[in-house]
Motif scaffolding. Structure first.
Motif, PDB file in Angstrom:
ATOM      1  N   THR A  99      77.233  67.003  13.562  1.00  0.00           N
ATOM      2  CA  THR A  99      77.886  68.216  13.825  1.00  0.00           C
ATOM      3  C   THR A  99      76.836  69.361  14.210  1.00  0.00           C
ATOM      4  OG1 THR A  99      78.046  68.867  11.617  1.00  0.00           O
ATOM      5  CG2 THR A  99      79.737  67.746  12.629  1.00  0.00           C
ATOM      6  N   PRO A 100      77.066  70.341  14.953  1.00  0.00           N
ATOM      7  CA  PRO A 100      76.045  71.392  15.349  1.00  0.00           C
ATOM      8  C   PRO A 100      76.052  72.245  14.334  1.00  0.00           C
ATOM      9  CG  PRO A 100      78.231  71.558  16.563  1.00  0.00           C
ATOM     10  CD  PRO A 100      78.269  70.415  16.099  1.00  0.00           C
ATOM     11  N   GLY A 101      74.942  73.022  14.435  1.00  0.00           N
ATOM     12  CA  GLY A 101      74.957  74.156  13.409  1.00  0.00           C
ATOM     13  C   GLY A 101      73.804  74.077  12.425  1.00  0.00           C
ATOM     14  N   GLU A 102      73.802  75.161  11.525  1.00  0.00           N
ATOM     15  CA  GLU A 102      72.573  75.134  10.569  1.00  0.00           C
ATOM     16  C   GLU A 102      72.659  74.306   9.524  1.00  0.00           C
ATOM     17  OE1 GLU A 102      72.101  79.031   8.751  1.00  0.00           O
ATOM     18  OE2 GLU A 102      72.590  80.101  10.855  1.00  0.00           O
ATOM     19  N   GLN A 103      73.874  73.792   9.180  1.00  0.00           N
ATOM     20  CA  GLN A 103      73.971  72.547   8.164  1.00  0.00           C
ATOM     21  C   GLN A 103      74.673  71.514   8.910  1.00  0.00           C
ATOM     22  OE1 GLN A 103      75.910  74.554   4.938  1.00  0.00           O
ATOM     23  NE2 GLN A 103      73.701  75.234   4.105  1.00  0.00           N
ATOM     24  N   PRO A 104      73.897  70.698   9.728  1.00  0.00           N
ATOM     25  CA  PRO A 104      74.641  69.474  10.490  1.00  0.00           C
ATOM     26  C   PRO A 104      74.870  68.660   9.529  1.00  0.00           C
ATOM     27  CG  PRO A 104      72.501  69.535  11.111  1.00  0.00           C
ATOM     28  CD  PRO A 104      72.600  70.762  10.256  1.00  0.00           C
ATOM     29  N   ARG A 105      76.280  67.884  10.035  1.00  0.00           N
ATOM     30  CA  ARG A 105      76.595  66.705   8.938  1.00  0.00           C
ATOM     31  C   ARG A 105      76.809  65.398  10.143  1.00  0.00           C
ATOM     32  NH1 ARG A 105      81.375  64.191   8.728  1.00  0.00           N
ATOM     33  NH2 ARG A 105      82.553  65.947  10.022  1.00  0.00           N
ATOM     34  N   LEU A 106      75.859  64.505   9.552  1.00  0.00           N
ATOM     35  CA  LEU A 106      75.788  63.187  10.183  1.00  0.00           C
ATOM     36  C   LEU A 106      76.956  62.447  10.427  1.00  0.00           C
ATOM     37  CD1 LEU A 106      73.462  61.486  11.694  1.00  0.00           C
ATOM     38  CD2 LEU A 106      73.363  60.071   9.342  1.00  0.00           C
ATOM     39  N   LYS A 117      81.364  53.843  15.105  1.00  0.00           N
ATOM     40  CA  LYS A 117      82.121  54.273  14.464  1.00  0.00           C
ATOM     41  C   LYS A 117      81.885  55.741  13.985  1.00  0.00           C
ATOM     42  CE  LYS A 117      85.690  53.766  10.912  1.00  0.00           C
ATOM     43  NZ  LYS A 117      86.080  53.498   9.589  1.00  0.00           N
ATOM     44  N   LEU A 118      82.509  56.692  14.196  1.00  0.00           N
ATOM     45  CA  LEU A 118      82.378  58.207  13.951  1.00  0.00           C
ATOM     46  C   LEU A 118      83.068  58.602  12.738  1.00  0.00           C
ATOM     47  CD1 LEU A 118      83.003  60.217  17.102  1.00  0.00           C
ATOM     48  CD2 LEU A 118      80.850  59.118  16.372  1.00  0.00           C
ATOM     49  N   ASN A 119      82.201  58.972  11.616  1.00  0.00           N
ATOM     50  CA  ASN A 119      82.758  59.067  10.374  1.00  0.00           C
ATOM     51  C   ASN A 119      83.281  60.518  10.204  1.00  0.00           C
ATOM     52  OD1 ASN A 119      83.007  58.935   7.556  1.00  0.00           O
ATOM     53  ND2 ASN A 119      80.977  59.425   7.021  1.00  0.00           N
ATOM     54  N   LYS A 120      84.432  60.881  10.217  1.00  0.00           N
ATOM     55  CA  LYS A 120      85.356  62.101   9.973  1.00  0.00           C
ATOM     56  C   LYS A 120      84.856  63.067  10.971  1.00  0.00           C
ATOM     57  CE  LYS A 120      85.864  61.608   4.848  1.00  0.00           C
ATOM     58  NZ  LYS A 120      85.450  61.993   3.614  1.00  0.00           N
ATOM     59  N   PRO A 121      84.936  62.633  12.255  1.00  0.00           N
ATOM     60  CA  PRO A 121      84.582  63.673  13.282  1.00  0.00           C
ATOM     61  C   PRO A 121      85.464  65.096  13.077  1.00  0.00           C
ATOM     62  CG  PRO A 121      85.896  61.934  14.186  1.00  0.00           C
ATOM     63  CD  PRO A 121      85.561  61.423  12.607  1.00  0.00           C
ATOM     64  N   ALA A 122      84.928  66.104  13.419  1.00  0.00           N
ATOM     65  CA  ALA A 122      85.716  67.254  13.574  1.00  0.00           C
ATOM     66  C   ALA A 122      85.155  68.012  14.789  1.00  0.00           C
ATOM     67  CB  ALA A 122      85.524  68.104  12.318  1.00  0.00           C
ATOM     68  N   GLY A 123      86.192  68.414  15.636  1.00  0.00           N
ATOM     69  CA  GLY A 123      85.957  69.269  16.931  1.00  0.00           C
ATOM     70  C   GLY A 123      85.189  68.382  17.961  1.00  0.00           C
ATOM     71  N   CYS A 124      84.632  68.792  19.050  1.00  0.00           N
ATOM     72  CA  CYS A 124      84.394  68.221  20.129  1.00  0.00           C
ATOM     73  C   CYS A 124      82.909  68.247  20.525  1.00  0.00           C
ATOM     74  CB  CYS A 124      85.090  68.827  21.391  1.00  0.00           C
ATOM     75  SG  CYS A 124      86.784  68.551  21.449  1.00  0.00           S
ATOM     76  N   SER A 125      82.117  69.168  19.881  1.00  0.00           N
ATOM     77  CA  SER A 125      80.661  69.418  20.482  1.00  0.00           C
ATOM     78  C   SER A 125      79.728  68.808  19.366  1.00  0.00           C
ATOM     79  CB  SER A 125      80.443  70.988  20.293  1.00  0.00           C
ATOM     80  OG  SER A 125      78.961  71.045  20.616  1.00  0.00           O
ATOM     81  N   TYR A 126      78.802  67.963  19.667  1.00  0.00           N
ATOM     82  CA  TYR A 126      77.800  67.316  18.847  1.00  0.00           C
ATOM     83  C   TYR A 126      76.387  67.279  19.224  1.00  0.00           C
ATOM     84  CZ  TYR A 126      82.260  65.793  16.596  1.00  0.00           C
ATOM     85  OH  TYR A 126      83.318  65.731  16.010  1.00  0.00           O
ATOM     86  N   ASP A 170      58.881  53.706  22.798  1.00  0.00           N
ATOM     87  CA  ASP A 170      57.778  54.240  23.449  1.00  0.00           C
ATOM     88  C   ASP A 170      57.282  55.777  23.035  1.00  0.00           C
ATOM     89  OD1 ASP A 170      59.504  55.563  24.705  1.00  0.00           O
ATOM     90  OD2 ASP A 170      59.092  55.029  26.431  1.00  0.00           O
ATOM     91  N   GLU A 171      58.070  55.952  21.635  1.00  0.00           N
ATOM     92  CA  GLU A 171      57.605  57.409  20.975  1.00  0.00           C
ATOM     93  C   GLU A 171      58.536  58.443  22.083  1.00  0.00           C
ATOM     94  OE1 GLU A 171      56.065  57.307  18.181  1.00  0.00           O
ATOM     95  OE2 GLU A 171      55.806  55.261  18.249  1.00  0.00           O
ATOM     96  N   VAL A 172      59.311  58.325  22.826  1.00  0.00           N
ATOM     97  CA  VAL A 172      59.986  59.284  23.748  1.00  0.00           C
ATOM     98  C   VAL A 172      61.072  59.494  22.645  1.00  0.00           C
ATOM     99  CG1 VAL A 172      61.372  59.918  25.569  1.00  0.00           C
ATOM    100  CG2 VAL A 172      59.287  58.559  25.693  1.00  0.00           C
ATOM    101  N   GLU A 173      61.582  61.047  22.560  1.00  0.00           N
ATOM    102  CA  GLU A 173      62.702  61.496  21.727  1.00  0.00           C
ATOM    103  C   GLU A 173      63.614  62.165  22.717  1.00  0.00           C
ATOM    104  OE1 GLU A 173      62.006  63.719  18.285  1.00  0.00           O
ATOM    105  OE2 GLU A 173      60.801  62.395  17.568  1.00  0.00           O
ATOM    106  N   SER A 174      64.885  62.067  22.733  1.00  0.00           N
ATOM    107  CA  SER A 174      65.793  62.686  23.175  1.00  0.00           C
ATOM    108  C   SER A 174      66.434  63.394  22.449  1.00  0.00           C
ATOM    109  CB  SER A 174      66.724  61.745  24.024  1.00  0.00           C
ATOM    110  OG  SER A 174      67.934  62.227  24.968  1.00  0.00           O
ATOM    111  N   ASP A 175      66.792  64.821  22.773  1.00  0.00           N
ATOM    112  CA  ASP A 175      67.798  65.729  21.717  1.00  0.00           C
ATOM    113  C   ASP A 175      68.693  66.416  22.516  1.00  0.00           C
ATOM    114  OD1 ASP A 175      68.684  66.806  19.687  1.00  0.00           O
ATOM    115  OD2 ASP A 175      66.756  68.211  19.236  1.00  0.00           O
ATOM    116  N   ASN A 176      69.760  66.107  22.685  1.00  0.00           N
ATOM    117  CA  ASN A 176      70.824  66.699  23.436  1.00  0.00           C
ATOM    118  C   ASN A 176      71.957  67.570  22.149  1.00  0.00           C
ATOM    119  OD1 ASN A 176      70.063  65.760  25.891  1.00  0.00           O
ATOM    120  ND2 ASN A 176      70.575  63.900  25.122  1.00  0.00           N
ATOM    121  N   GLU A 177      72.116  68.667  22.708  1.00  0.00           N
ATOM    122  CA  GLU A 177      72.981  69.539  21.671  1.00  0.00           C
ATOM    123  C   GLU A 177      74.293  69.678  22.724  1.00  0.00           C
ATOM    124  OE1 GLU A 177      71.997  71.925  18.992  1.00  0.00           O
ATOM    125  OE2 GLU A 177      70.362  70.727  18.766  1.00  0.00           O
TER     126      GLU A 177
END
Length: 114
Positions: free
Chosen positions: A52-59, A76-85, A93-100
């Motif tokens: 989840t987005p925000g200051e205290q994200p929940r996996l 499987k999504l564990n207790k999803p809430a809302g639409c934005s993740y 290869d040590e590359v990271e992808s971070d999408n908000e």
């Protein structure tokens, strides 16, 4: 009332109805129970987390083992809430992808590419 103001009022009414419809649609949208993740890169995905987005994200989902190039998996999504993740993927290869702000109500699959 002049023709010009009648046209303006009708245009404003149409705009208001559009906003109300979009808001109602957004409020009724629900996240899926699971999401399909596809590795479109030539290296394995070592880890992937959806939170989840925000200051205290929940996996809400996590890749438990590496995902080979060209392969897909359903998470499987564990207790999803809302639409934005937020989606964080790390590759071999040590590359990271971070999408908000990934909208899982609209996009029920995630394709990781170069």
């Amino acid at each position: 009332m002049t023709i010009q103001s009648a046209i303006s009022a009708a245009g404003l009414l149409g705009f208001t109805v559009s906003i109300c419809f979009a808001t109602a649609t957004a409020q009724t949208a629900k996240p899926p129970v699971q999401v399909k993740v596809t590795n479109g890169r030539t290296v394995p995905v070592v880890s992937l987390e959806i939170a989840t987005p925000g200051e205290q994200p929940r996996l809400i989902a996590k890749l438990t083992k590496p995902l080979a190039p060209g392969k897909s998996i359903a998470l499987k999504l564990n207790k999803p809430a809302g639409c934005s993740y937020s989606v964080l993927a790390k590759f071999g290869d040590e590359v990271e992808s971070d999408n908000e702000g990934v909208d899982l109500c609209r996009e029920r699959s995630i394709r990781l590419t170069d």
